[in-house]
Write a protein that holds these residues in place. Structure first.
Motif, PDB file in Angstrom:
ATOM      1  N   MET A   9     119.374  57.854  12.287  1.00  0.00           N
ATOM      2  CA  MET A   9     120.025  56.589  12.624  1.00  0.00           C
ATOM      3  C   MET A   9     120.948  56.593  13.720  1.00  0.00           C
ATOM      4  SD  MET A   9     118.178  54.540  10.195  1.00  0.00           S
ATOM      5  CE  MET A   9     119.221  53.205   9.874  1.00  0.00           C
ATOM      6  N   LEU A  10     120.990  55.563  14.248  1.00  0.00           N
ATOM      7  CA  LEU A  10     121.925  55.104  15.436  1.00  0.00           C
ATOM      8  C   LEU A  10     122.833  53.958  15.046  1.00  0.00           C
ATOM      9  CD1 LEU A  10     122.870  55.747  18.077  1.00  0.00           C
ATOM     10  CD2 LEU A  10     121.135  54.141  18.960  1.00  0.00           C
ATOM     11  N   PRO A  11     123.879  54.388  14.167  1.00  0.00           N
ATOM     12  CA  PRO A  11     124.788  53.062  13.764  1.00  0.00           C
ATOM     13  C   PRO A  11     125.598  52.531  15.007  1.00  0.00           C
ATOM     14  CG  PRO A  11     125.694  55.277  13.220  1.00  0.00           C
ATOM     15  CD  PRO A  11     124.484  55.593  13.807  1.00  0.00           C
ATOM     16  N   THR A  12     125.702  51.328  14.969  1.00  0.00           N
ATOM     17  CA  THR A  12     126.519  50.583  15.804  1.00  0.00           C
ATOM     18  C   THR A  12     127.057  49.428  15.443  1.00  0.00           C
ATOM     19  OG1 THR A  12     124.838  49.063  16.708  1.00  0.00           O
ATOM     20  CG2 THR A  12     124.763  51.529  17.837  1.00  0.00           C
ATOM     21  N   LYS A  13     128.000  48.692  16.144  1.00  0.00           N
ATOM     22  CA  LYS A  13     128.492  47.521  15.576  1.00  0.00           C
ATOM     23  C   LYS A  13     127.403  46.300  15.640  1.00  0.00           C
ATOM     24  CE  LYS A  13     133.118  48.120  15.032  1.00  0.00           C
ATOM     25  NZ  LYS A  13     133.870  47.605  13.706  1.00  0.00           N
ATOM     26  N   THR A  14     126.393  46.551  16.498  1.00  0.00           N
ATOM     27  CA  THR A  14     125.479  45.584  16.772  1.00  0.00           C
ATOM     28  C   THR A  14     124.452  45.943  15.478  1.00  0.00           C
ATOM     29  OG1 THR A  14     124.418  46.703  18.360  1.00  0.00           O
ATOM     30  CG2 THR A  14     125.871  44.782  18.996  1.00  0.00           C
ATOM     31  N   GLY A  15     124.314  47.026  14.936  1.00  0.00           N
ATOM     32  CA  GLY A  15     123.276  47.303  13.802  1.00  0.00           C
ATOM     33  C   GLY A  15     122.087  47.725  14.344  1.00  0.00           C
ATOM     34  N   ARG A  16     122.026  48.348  15.706  1.00  0.00           N
ATOM     35  CA  ARG A  16     120.904  48.979  16.154  1.00  0.00           C
ATOM     36  C   ARG A  16     120.608  50.494  15.665  1.00  0.00           C
ATOM     37  NH1 ARG A  16     123.173  46.841  20.839  1.00  0.00           N
ATOM     38  NH2 ARG A  16     123.630  48.788  21.652  1.00  0.00           N
ATOM     39  N   THR A  17     119.343  50.642  15.562  1.00  0.00           N
ATOM     40  CA  THR A  17     118.884  51.884  14.915  1.00  0.00           C
ATOM     41  C   THR A  17     118.112  52.714  15.898  1.00  0.00           C
ATOM     42  OG1 THR A  17     116.941  51.121  13.785  1.00  0.00           O
ATOM     43  CG2 THR A  17     118.967  51.038  12.703  1.00  0.00           C
ATOM     44  N   THR A  18     117.902  53.945  15.698  1.00  0.00           N
ATOM     45  CA  THR A  18     116.917  54.737  16.684  1.00  0.00           C
ATOM     46  C   THR A  18     115.381  54.086  16.430  1.00  0.00           C
ATOM     47  OG1 THR A  18     116.558  56.099  14.702  1.00  0.00           O
ATOM     48  CG2 THR A  18     118.031  56.832  16.328  1.00  0.00           C
ATOM     49  N   ALA A  19     115.015  53.266  15.579  1.00  0.00           N
ATOM     50  CA  ALA A  19     113.668  52.852  15.706  1.00  0.00           C
ATOM     51  C   ALA A  19     113.770  51.676  16.756  1.00  0.00           C
ATOM     52  CB  ALA A  19     113.703  52.052  14.389  1.00  0.00           C
ATOM     53  N   GLU A  20     114.798  51.084  17.330  1.00  0.00           N
ATOM     54  CA  GLU A  20     114.662  50.165  18.406  1.00  0.00           C
ATOM     55  C   GLU A  20     114.904  51.192  19.604  1.00  0.00           C
ATOM     56  OE1 GLU A  20     117.265  46.638  17.365  1.00  0.00           O
ATOM     57  OE2 GLU A  20     118.354  48.280  16.261  1.00  0.00           O
ATOM     58  N   LEU A  21     114.865  52.176  19.801  1.00  0.00           N
ATOM     59  CA  LEU A  21     115.075  52.968  21.073  1.00  0.00           C
ATOM     60  C   LEU A  21     113.832  52.965  21.935  1.00  0.00           C
ATOM     61  CD1 LEU A  21     117.156  56.035  20.297  1.00  0.00           C
ATOM     62  CD2 LEU A  21     117.833  53.872  21.104  1.00  0.00           C
ATOM     63  N   PRO A  22     112.468  53.042  21.322  1.00  0.00           N
ATOM     64  CA  PRO A  22     111.202  52.762  22.288  1.00  0.00           C
ATOM     65  C   PRO A  22     111.093  51.689  22.984  1.00  0.00           C
ATOM     66  CG  PRO A  22     110.652  53.585  20.279  1.00  0.00           C
ATOM     67  CD  PRO A  22     112.223  53.355  19.862  1.00  0.00           C
ATOM     68  N   ALA A  23     111.745  50.318  22.366  1.00  0.00           N
ATOM     69  CA  ALA A  23     111.611  49.310  23.176  1.00  0.00           C
ATOM     70  C   ALA A  23     112.718  49.388  24.134  1.00  0.00           C
ATOM     71  CB  ALA A  23     112.228  48.045  22.224  1.00  0.00           C
ATOM     72  N   PHE A  24     113.918  49.858  24.111  1.00  0.00           N
ATOM     73  CA  PHE A  24     114.600  50.063  25.343  1.00  0.00           C
ATOM     74  C   PHE A  24     114.174  51.011  26.202  1.00  0.00           C
ATOM     75  CE2 PHE A  24     117.562  48.333  22.326  1.00  0.00           C
ATOM     76  CZ  PHE A  24     118.646  47.673  23.208  1.00  0.00           C
ATOM     77  N   ARG A  25     113.183  51.915  25.699  1.00  0.00           N
ATOM     78  CA  ARG A  25     112.627  52.945  26.680  1.00  0.00           C
ATOM     79  C   ARG A  25     111.857  52.291  27.585  1.00  0.00           C
ATOM     80  NH1 ARG A  25     111.445  56.270  23.197  1.00  0.00           N
ATOM     81  NH2 ARG A  25     113.215  57.540  23.304  1.00  0.00           N
ATOM     82  N   ARG A  26     110.851  51.368  26.946  1.00  0.00           N
ATOM     83  CA  ARG A  26     109.998  50.848  27.549  1.00  0.00           C
ATOM     84  C   ARG A  26     110.681  49.705  28.825  1.00  0.00           C
ATOM     85  NH1 ARG A  26     107.516  50.643  22.542  1.00  0.00           N
ATOM     86  NH2 ARG A  26     108.389  48.534  22.114  1.00  0.00           N
ATOM     87  N   ALA A  27     111.617  49.116  28.509  1.00  0.00           N
ATOM     88  CA  ALA A  27     112.492  48.302  29.393  1.00  0.00           C
ATOM     89  C   ALA A  27     112.823  49.099  30.481  1.00  0.00           C
ATOM     90  CB  ALA A  27     113.660  47.526  28.387  1.00  0.00           C
ATOM     91  N   GLN A  28     113.438  50.019  30.037  1.00  0.00           N
ATOM     92  CA  GLN A  28     114.005  50.909  31.376  1.00  0.00           C
ATOM     93  C   GLN A  28     112.776  51.374  32.141  1.00  0.00           C
ATOM     94  OE1 GLN A  28     117.491  54.055  31.621  1.00  0.00           O
ATOM     95  NE2 GLN A  28     115.917  54.935  30.626  1.00  0.00           N
ATOM     96  N   GLN A  29     111.670  51.851  31.583  1.00  0.00           N
ATOM     97  CA  GLN A  29     110.478  52.279  32.328  1.00  0.00           C
ATOM     98  C   GLN A  29     110.073  50.960  33.277  1.00  0.00           C
ATOM     99  OE1 GLN A  29     108.806  54.966  33.089  1.00  0.00           O
ATOM    100  NE2 GLN A  29     109.542  56.504  31.721  1.00  0.00           N
ATOM    101  N   ARG A  30     110.017  49.995  32.841  1.00  0.00           N
ATOM    102  CA  ARG A  30     109.607  48.724  33.404  1.00  0.00           C
ATOM    103  C   ARG A  30     110.407  48.148  34.700  1.00  0.00           C
ATOM    104  NH1 ARG A  30     107.333  43.702  30.200  1.00  0.00           N
ATOM    105  NH2 ARG A  30     106.315  45.244  29.242  1.00  0.00           N
ATOM    106  N   ALA A  31     111.893  48.284  34.427  1.00  0.00           N
ATOM    107  CA  ALA A  31     112.681  48.158  35.379  1.00  0.00           C
ATOM    108  C   ALA A  31     112.717  49.148  36.587  1.00  0.00           C
ATOM    109  CB  ALA A  31     114.197  48.087  34.623  1.00  0.00           C
ATOM    110  N   TYR A  32     112.399  50.263  36.179  1.00  0.00           N
ATOM    111  CA  TYR A  32     112.368  51.433  37.383  1.00  0.00           C
ATOM    112  C   TYR A  32     110.890  51.183  37.928  1.00  0.00           C
ATOM    113  CZ  TYR A  32     116.551  54.461  37.297  1.00  0.00           C
ATOM    114  OH  TYR A  32     117.786  54.715  37.501  1.00  0.00           O
ATOM    115  N   ALA A  33     109.958  50.738  37.362  1.00  0.00           N
ATOM    116  CA  ALA A  33     108.758  50.677  38.053  1.00  0.00           C
ATOM    117  C   ALA A  33     108.847  49.164  38.967  1.00  0.00           C
ATOM    118  CB  ALA A  33     107.652  50.084  36.947  1.00  0.00           C
ATOM    119  N   CYS A  34     109.664  48.410  38.622  1.00  0.00           N
ATOM    120  CA  CYS A  34     110.302  47.160  39.447  1.00  0.00           C
ATOM    121  C   CYS A  34     110.727  47.896  40.918  1.00  0.00           C
ATOM    122  CB  CYS A  34     110.894  46.242  39.009  1.00  0.00           C
ATOM    123  SG  CYS A  34     111.837  44.908  39.967  1.00  0.00           S
ATOM    124  N   ALA A  35     111.648  48.615  40.604  1.00  0.00           N
ATOM    125  CA  ALA A  35     112.525  49.318  41.771  1.00  0.00           C
ATOM    126  C   ALA A  35     111.511  49.970  42.699  1.00  0.00           C
ATOM    127  CB  ALA A  35     113.654  50.022  41.126  1.00  0.00           C
TER     128      ALA A  35
END
Length: 284
Positions: A1-27
């Motif tokens: 688990m990835l505890p944060t003030k906003t309640g994010r967990t490791t289950a949400e990391l793939p979505a951030f990874r996809r977002a980062q990949q897409r942004a670098y694809a843009c660049a």
């Protein structure tokens, strides 16, 4: 688990990874289309159009592009730590200082460039800094090579639970050893390491995650004397020599695990600057 003030967990990391990949694809896509005569404004518009075509928005701040000596973007003399500056990149309502906005500067052969964006892609937001050069340039090549050690230092010091101030000071020392001198007290659009929000409308809470505008390790607030809290952080090392600058920006995951390797790790190692260093290592 990835505890944060906003309640994010490791289950949400793939979505951030996809977002980062897409942004670098843009660049990478925009970088491949740059030609002599392209202006910074045109390069910024190309990023925005690509993001819109691929399901992204850019409500946190507009995409940016810097050419030539504007890739250095050192703070001008007399500019205060909070004067006319925005809060942490990636949060709602960010408005870059006017001097960072794209201009009519035209790209020329052999000129370095930086593409910088903080898009919202299918929910998550990310921050990307992509450095390139329109043709070979030994100074730019050296800067990009030397940034590899900065990425290693950031990860090691975060795993050691170093404070943000200690991290910043070690990066200063490393830059000096590499021959680049002391980095500026004020960095473009944020600190060397700063938290990222899950959306442009979600603000980090809690004093340990609240950094003042353009925080620097030496002149930071109380948060700079604490290690990064569990959550997602953006690392943005930036090096330059004379009129040539280079940087990258990527997401770092910080957890409360006692296992050093799990306490902090890069969200994704399949990024342009990382692939570049892997190719350099294989060529040796």
């Amino acid at each position: 688990m990835l505890p944060t003030k906003t309640g994010r967990t490791t289950a949400e990391l793939p979505a951030f990874r996809r977002a980062q990949q897409r942004a670098y694809a843009c660049a990478e896509s925009v970088a491949a289309r740059l030609r002599p005569g392209t202006t910074e404004r045109e390069a910024a518009r190309m990023q925005l159009e690509w993001l819109r075509e691929h399901g992204g928005v850019n409500r946190s701040r507009p995409p940016l592009a810097w050419f030539g000596n504007r890739t250095v973007l050192a703070a001008p003399a007399g500019l205060g730590r909070t004067a006319g500056l925005s809060r942490t990149a990636g949060l709602a309502g960010c408005a870059p200082p006017r001097r960072l906005l794209p201009t009519d500067r035209k790209l020329a052969a052999g000129m370095p460039f930086v593409l910088d964006m903080a898009p919202v892609l299918a929910g998550p937001t990310t921050v990307v800094g992509y450095s390139g050069c329109l043709g070979p340039d030994p100074v730019h090549e050296r800067l990009m090579t030397d940034l590899r050690v900065h990425r290693e230092v950031v990860l090691r010091r975060v795993r050691e639970r170093s404070t943000l101030r200690e991290l910043h000071e070690e990066v200063e020392r490393l830059s000096a050893v590499q021959g680049y001198g002391t980095p500026p007290r004020i960095r473009p659009l944020g600190a060397l390491l700063h938290p990222v929000a899950a959306s442009p409308y979600e603000r980090e809470s809690g004093p340990a995650n609240r950094l003042p505008p353009r925080w620097s390790g030496r002149y930071g607030c109380r948060a700079s004397d604490r290690p990064p809290r569990p959550g997602l952080w953006v690392a943005e090392p930036h090096l330059w020599f004379r009129g040539t600058g280079a940087k990258f920006a990527e997401l770092l995951v910080v957890t409360d695990s006692r296992d050093p390797e799990q306490s902090a790790f890069w969200l994704d190692d399949d990024l342009p600057h990382v692939r570049r260093w892997q190719e350099e290592a294989q060529a040796v």
